[in-house]
Motif scaffolding. Structure first.
Motif, PDB file in Angstrom:
ATOM      1  N   LYS A  93     -11.769 -11.740   9.708  1.00 54.27           N
ATOM      2  CA  LYS A  93     -11.926 -10.296   9.932  1.00 54.27           C
ATOM      3  C   LYS A  93     -10.577  -9.635  10.243  1.00 54.27           C
ATOM      4  CE  LYS A  93     -16.324  -9.526   9.478  1.00 54.27           C
ATOM      5  NZ  LYS A  93     -16.768  -8.767   8.327  1.00 54.27           N
ATOM      6  N   THR A  94      -9.749 -10.308  11.015  1.00 54.80           N
ATOM      7  CA  THR A  94      -8.423  -9.776  11.347  1.00 54.80           C
ATOM      8  C   THR A  94      -7.555  -9.675  10.092  1.00 54.80           C
ATOM      9  OG1 THR A  94      -8.548 -10.676  13.583  1.00 54.80           O
ATOM     10  CG2 THR A  94      -6.350 -10.170  12.743  1.00 54.80           C
ATOM     11  N   LEU A  95      -7.580 -10.694   9.268  1.00 60.35           N
ATOM     12  CA  LEU A  95      -6.806 -10.690   8.028  1.00 60.35           C
ATOM     13  C   LEU A  95      -7.329  -9.645   7.046  1.00 60.35           C
ATOM     14  CD1 LEU A  95      -6.451 -14.533   7.587  1.00 60.35           C
ATOM     15  CD2 LEU A  95      -4.554 -12.931   7.987  1.00 60.35           C
ATOM     16  N   GLN A  96      -8.649  -9.521   6.953  1.00 61.57           N
ATOM     17  CA  GLN A  96      -9.226  -8.513   6.066  1.00 61.57           C
ATOM     18  C   GLN A  96      -8.837  -7.109   6.519  1.00 61.57           C
ATOM     19  OE1 GLN A  96     -13.358  -9.682   6.266  1.00 61.57           O
ATOM     20  NE2 GLN A  96     -13.210 -10.849   4.363  1.00 61.57           N
ATOM     21  N   GLN A  97      -8.795  -6.885   7.816  1.00 64.93           N
ATOM     22  CA  GLN A  97      -8.377  -5.580   8.322  1.00 64.93           C
ATOM     23  C   GLN A  97      -6.909  -5.321   7.992  1.00 64.93           C
ATOM     24  OE1 GLN A  97     -10.472  -3.174   9.684  1.00 64.93           O
ATOM     25  NE2 GLN A  97      -8.659  -1.973   9.159  1.00 64.93           N
ATOM     26  N   ALA A  98      -6.069  -6.335   8.067  1.00 68.39           N
ATOM     27  CA  ALA A  98      -4.660  -6.187   7.692  1.00 68.39           C
ATOM     28  C   ALA A  98      -4.528  -5.840   6.205  1.00 68.39           C
ATOM     29  CB  ALA A  98      -3.887  -7.461   8.020  1.00 68.39           C
ATOM     30  N   TYR A  99      -5.365  -6.442   5.386  1.00 67.36           N
ATOM     31  CA  TYR A  99      -5.406  -6.141   3.941  1.00 67.36           C
ATOM     32  C   TYR A  99      -5.783  -4.681   3.710  1.00 67.36           C
ATOM     33  CZ  TYR A  99      -7.487  -6.481  -0.815  1.00 67.36           C
ATOM     34  OH  TYR A  99      -7.843  -6.293  -2.133  1.00 67.36           O
ATOM     35  N   ILE A 100      -6.843  -4.229   4.376  1.00 70.53           N
ATOM     36  CA  ILE A 100      -7.282  -2.829   4.263  1.00 70.53           C
ATOM     37  C   ILE A 100      -6.192  -1.895   4.785  1.00 70.53           C
ATOM     38  CG2 ILE A 100      -8.953  -1.138   5.145  1.00 70.53           C
ATOM     39  CD1 ILE A 100     -10.125  -3.015   2.999  1.00 70.53           C
ATOM     40  N   ASP A 101      -5.593  -2.228   5.916  1.00 72.43           N
ATOM     41  CA  ASP A 101      -4.521  -1.400   6.480  1.00 72.43           C
ATOM     42  C   ASP A 101      -3.340  -1.294   5.535  1.00 72.43           C
ATOM     43  OD1 ASP A 101      -6.084  -1.034   8.736  1.00 72.43           O
ATOM     44  OD2 ASP A 101      -4.956  -2.479   9.971  1.00 72.43           O
ATOM     45  N   TYR A 102      -3.007  -2.371   4.856  1.00 75.15           N
ATOM     46  CA  TYR A 102      -1.905  -2.346   3.886  1.00 75.15           C
ATOM     47  C   TYR A 102      -2.221  -1.361   2.756  1.00 75.15           C
ATOM     48  CZ  TYR A 102       1.601  -3.759   0.520  1.00 75.15           C
ATOM     49  OH  TYR A 102       2.645  -3.745  -0.378  1.00 75.15           O
ATOM     50  N   ILE A 103      -3.439  -1.419   2.243  1.00 76.92           N
ATOM     51  CA  ILE A 103      -3.823  -0.489   1.181  1.00 76.92           C
ATOM     52  C   ILE A 103      -3.748   0.947   1.697  1.00 76.92           C
ATOM     53  CG2 ILE A 103      -5.691   0.256  -0.361  1.00 76.92           C
ATOM     54  CD1 ILE A 103      -6.656  -2.736  -0.268  1.00 76.92           C
ATOM     55  N   ARG A 104      -4.241   1.185   2.898  1.00 80.65           N
ATOM     56  CA  ARG A 104      -4.221   2.541   3.481  1.00 80.65           C
ATOM     57  C   ARG A 104      -2.796   3.086   3.610  1.00 80.65           C
ATOM     58  NH1 ARG A 104      -9.183   4.215   5.319  1.00 80.65           N
ATOM     59  NH2 ARG A 104     -10.644   2.606   5.963  1.00 80.65           N
ATOM     60  N   GLN A 105      -1.843   2.221   3.905  1.00 79.86           N
ATOM     61  CA  GLN A 105      -0.475   2.708   4.071  1.00 79.86           C
ATOM     62  C   GLN A 105       0.170   3.105   2.748  1.00 79.86           C
ATOM     63  OE1 GLN A 105       2.778   0.297   5.149  1.00 79.86           O
ATOM     64  NE2 GLN A 105       2.217  -1.386   3.817  1.00 79.86           N
ATOM     65  N   LEU A 106      -0.420   2.700   1.633  1.00 81.79           N
ATOM     66  CA  LEU A 106       0.120   3.042   0.313  1.00 81.79           C
ATOM     67  C   LEU A 106      -0.351   4.398  -0.188  1.00 81.79           C
ATOM     68  CD1 LEU A 106      -0.341  -0.431  -1.422  1.00 81.79           C
ATOM     69  CD2 LEU A 106       1.799   0.549  -0.569  1.00 81.79           C
ATOM     70  N   ILE A 107      -1.338   4.986   0.488  1.00 81.97           N
ATOM     71  CA  ILE A 107      -1.899   6.246   0.015  1.00 81.97           C
ATOM     72  C   ILE A 107      -1.370   7.430   0.816  1.00 81.97           C
ATOM     73  CG2 ILE A 107      -3.955   5.098  -0.863  1.00 81.97           C
ATOM     74  CD1 ILE A 107      -5.477   6.028   1.563  1.00 81.97           C
ATOM     75  N   ASN A 108      -1.522   8.596   0.240  1.00 83.00           N
ATOM     76  CA  ASN A 108      -1.108   9.830   0.892  1.00 83.00           C
ATOM     77  C   ASN A 108      -2.080  10.937   0.488  1.00 83.00           C
ATOM     78  OD1 ASN A 108      -0.163  11.057  -1.645  1.00 83.00           O
ATOM     79  ND2 ASN A 108       1.443   9.510  -1.531  1.00 83.00           N
ATOM     80  N   LYS A 109      -1.794  12.164   0.874  1.00 86.11           N
ATOM     81  CA  LYS A 109      -2.704  13.278   0.588  1.00 86.11           C
ATOM     82  C   LYS A 109      -2.820  13.580  -0.903  1.00 86.11           C
ATOM     83  CE  LYS A 109      -2.307  15.470   5.041  1.00 86.11           C
ATOM     84  NZ  LYS A 109      -2.060  16.682   5.793  1.00 86.11           N
ATOM     85  N   GLN A 110      -1.839  13.201  -1.693  1.00 83.95           N
ATOM     86  CA  GLN A 110      -1.868  13.459  -3.130  1.00 83.95           C
ATOM     87  C   GLN A 110      -2.576  12.352  -3.925  1.00 83.95           C
ATOM     88  OE1 GLN A 110       1.253  13.544  -1.444  1.00 83.95           O
ATOM     89  NE2 GLN A 110       0.990  15.735  -1.075  1.00 83.95           N
ATOM     90  N   THR A 111      -2.888  11.249  -3.279  1.00 83.17           N
ATOM     91  CA  THR A 111      -3.456  10.109  -3.991  1.00 83.17           C
ATOM     92  C   THR A 111      -4.806  10.457  -4.608  1.00 83.17           C
ATOM     93  OG1 THR A 111      -2.327   8.569  -2.509  1.00 83.17           O
ATOM     94  CG2 THR A 111      -4.197   7.691  -3.763  1.00 83.17           C
ATOM     95  N   THR A 112      -4.967  10.037  -5.863  1.00 84.86           N
ATOM     96  CA  THR A 112      -6.255  10.132  -6.538  1.00 84.86           C
ATOM     97  C   THR A 112      -6.743   8.715  -6.807  1.00 84.86           C
ATOM     98  OG1 THR A 112      -5.128  10.389  -8.672  1.00 84.86           O
ATOM     99  CG2 THR A 112      -5.857  12.399  -7.566  1.00 84.86           C
TER     100      THR A 112
END
Length: 151
Positions: A93-112
């Motif tokens: 669960k900790t590793l999966q959250q790190a994976y999700i967090d990594y994806i989240r850091q790649l996005i911004n308000k312009q992301t589609t």
């Protein structure tokens, strides 16, 4: 993909290796802005793919993350699946959250956000679940996020 996310993905894949069950995950970052850049980069990295034959389907950020999280939480059954100790489940669960967090850091308000409907040419083989998403970040980066589980 940075070394740290590569390590996280490998640890997730190792922990999600169970009885007749294994997982393959990936994140690729391409330079470019639109669909034609995606098609070219995807075909270059995965030569056995045919991205020009499939349309991207729009979705929103919530749908994307809900789907990924739902699939990462799949544990199968006694015939094919994962049986983890409490300690390993917590680590996963900790590793999966790190994976999700990594994806989240790649996005911004312009992301589609788009779903890519066919996984030909990508690593892994889908039996139980799969996903493939294309994120156009608006800052000359295209993010490909994919995963699958098989027996």
């Amino acid at each position: 993909m940075t070394a740290s996310i590569y390590n996280i993905i490998k640890q997730i894949e190792k922990l999600m290796y169970g009885h007749n069950f294994q997982v393959c995950l990936g994140i690729d970052i391409f330079n470019g802005e639109g669909t034609s850049d995606f098609v070219h980069s995807f075909k270059t990295k995965y030569p056995n793919s045919n991205p020009d034959q499939y349309s991207l389907s729009p979705l929103n950020k919530e749908e994307l993350f809900n789907d990924i999280i739902d699939k990462l939480n799949f544990r199968g059954d006694k015939g094919a699946g994962l049986t983890l100790t409490r300690k390993k489940e917590l680590k996963l669960k900790t590793l999966q959250q790190a994976y999700i967090d990594y994806i989240r850091q790649l996005i911004n308000k312009q992301t589609t956000y788009f779903a890519y409907p066919y996984l030909d040419g990508l690593p892994g083989y889908s039996v139980f679940w799969d996903y493939c998403y294309v994120l156009f970040t608006g800052n000359h980066k295209i993010v490909l996020v994919y995963g699958s589980s098989s027996d």
